[in-house]
Design a protein around this motif. Sequence first.
Motif, short mmCIF file in Angstrom:
data_model
loop_
_atom_site.label_atom_id
_atom_site.label_comp_id
_atom_site.label_asym_id
_atom_site.label_seq_id
_atom_site.Cartn_x
_atom_site.Cartn_y
_atom_site.Cartn_z
N ALA A 38 28.35 30.75 46.72
CA ALA A 38 28.40 29.45 46.06
C ALA A 38 27.32 28.55 46.66
CB ALA A 38 29.78 28.82 46.23
N GLY A 39 26.60 27.91 45.81
CA GLY A 39 25.47 27.09 46.24
C GLY A 39 24.16 27.79 45.92
N HIS A 40 24.19 29.12 45.95
CA HIS A 40 23.02 29.91 45.57
C HIS A 40 23.15 30.38 44.13
CE1 HIS A 40 21.60 30.00 49.70
NE2 HIS A 40 22.84 30.33 50.07
N LEU A 41 24.38 30.53 43.68
CA LEU A 41 24.69 30.93 42.30
C LEU A 41 25.55 29.83 41.68
CD1 LEU A 41 25.74 34.65 42.90
CD2 LEU A 41 23.60 33.85 41.90
N PRO A 42 25.57 29.74 40.36
CA PRO A 42 26.45 28.76 39.72
C PRO A 42 27.91 29.03 40.10
CG PRO A 42 24.89 29.65 38.14
CD PRO A 42 24.73 30.45 39.39
N PRO A 43 28.69 27.98 40.38
CA PRO A 43 30.08 28.17 40.83
C PRO A 43 30.92 29.03 39.88
CG PRO A 43 29.43 25.89 41.09
CD PRO A 43 28.30 26.58 40.37
N GLY A 44 30.71 28.88 38.59
CA GLY A 44 31.48 29.66 37.61
C GLY A 44 31.22 31.14 37.68
N GLU A 45 30.10 31.53 38.26
CA GLU A 45 29.78 32.95 38.39
C GLU A 45 30.30 33.53 39.70
OE1 GLU A 45 25.69 33.85 37.67
OE2 GLU A 45 25.63 32.57 35.89
N CYS A 46 30.87 32.70 40.54
CA CYS A 46 31.35 33.15 41.86
C CYS A 46 32.87 33.34 41.90
CB CYS A 46 30.95 32.14 42.93
SG CYS A 46 29.17 31.99 43.11
N LEU A 47 33.55 33.01 40.82
CA LEU A 47 35.01 33.15 40.81
C LEU A 47 35.42 34.62 40.69
CD1 LEU A 47 35.96 30.20 38.44
CD2 LEU A 47 36.20 30.30 40.93
N PRO A 48 36.51 35.02 41.33
CA PRO A 48 36.99 36.39 41.18
C PRO A 48 37.44 36.65 39.75
CG PRO A 48 38.50 35.12 42.56
CD PRO A 48 37.34 34.24 42.24
N GLU A 49 37.28 37.88 39.31
CA GLU A 49 37.65 38.27 37.95
C GLU A 49 38.66 39.41 37.97
OE1 GLU A 49 33.41 37.28 35.77
OE2 GLU A 49 33.94 39.37 36.13
N ILE A 50 39.51 39.43 36.95
CA ILE A 50 40.48 40.51 36.77
C ILE A 50 39.95 41.40 35.66
CG2 ILE A 50 42.88 41.11 36.27
CD1 ILE A 50 42.48 39.27 38.73
N TRP A 51 39.86 42.69 35.94
CA TRP A 51 39.39 43.67 34.98
C TRP A 51 40.48 44.70 34.72
CZ3 TRP A 51 34.31 44.39 32.88
CH2 TRP A 51 33.43 43.34 33.16
N LEU A 52 40.65 45.08 33.47
CA LEU A 52 41.63 46.09 33.06
C LEU A 52 40.94 47.43 32.87
CD1 LEU A 52 43.53 44.03 30.36
CD2 LEU A 52 44.35 44.60 32.65
N GLN A 53 41.65 48.50 33.16
CA GLN A 53 41.09 49.84 32.97
C GLN A 53 41.11 50.25 31.50
OE1 GLN A 53 42.74 52.94 35.35
NE2 GLN A 53 41.79 52.19 37.23
N HIS A 54 42.13 49.81 30.75
CA HIS A 54 42.31 50.27 29.38
C HIS A 54 42.31 49.08 28.41
CE1 HIS A 54 43.26 54.11 31.19
NE2 HIS A 54 44.20 53.51 31.91
N SER A 55 41.51 49.18 27.37
CA SER A 55 41.38 48.07 26.42
C SER A 55 42.68 47.80 25.67
CB SER A 55 40.25 48.33 25.44
OG SER A 55 40.47 49.52 24.73
N GLU A 56 43.54 48.80 25.50
CA GLU A 56 44.80 48.58 24.78
C GLU A 56 45.77 47.69 25.56
OE1 GLU A 56 45.23 52.71 26.73
OE2 GLU A 56 43.67 51.65 25.62
N HIS A 57 45.46 47.42 26.82
CA HIS A 57 46.31 46.55 27.63
C HIS A 57 45.88 45.08 27.55
CE1 HIS A 57 47.33 50.23 30.30
NE2 HIS A 57 48.18 50.11 29.30
N LEU A 58 44.83 44.78 26.82
CA LEU A 58 44.29 43.41 26.80
C LEU A 58 45.33 42.39 26.31
CD1 LEU A 58 41.88 41.59 27.33
CD2 LEU A 58 41.16 41.99 24.96
#
Length: 101
Positions: A38-58
């Motif tokens: 943070a400070g070197h990259l935009p703050p919104g790009e530094c937040l943790p993300e949740i990723w799913l393995q299977h698209s049917e679970h979206l």
Amino acid sequence: MLRLTQAPNIAIATLWRDLLCEAGMPASVQRQHLGAAAGHLPPGECLPEIWLQHSEHLEPAHALLRELERLPQRLWFCPACGEQVEGGFEQCWNCGALMPR
């Protein structure tokens, strides 16, 4: 893998991931260490993300997170020790007694 959402911090991201995995929707946390950038990259790009393995679970995953947002918030006094308990808790943090029904 499919990006589900961003979390406000790593603690929340980990809780959400664990909840999804327990519900049978394999998920992972990505970008968990980008907060240091943070400070070197935009703050919104530094937040943790949740990723799913299977698209049917979206859709079920979105529904589960919406349910989590709507947990009832309560204010009650423990019948055993008199402690004031607030939030979504049904058990006294002080003595372990259950919330009266």
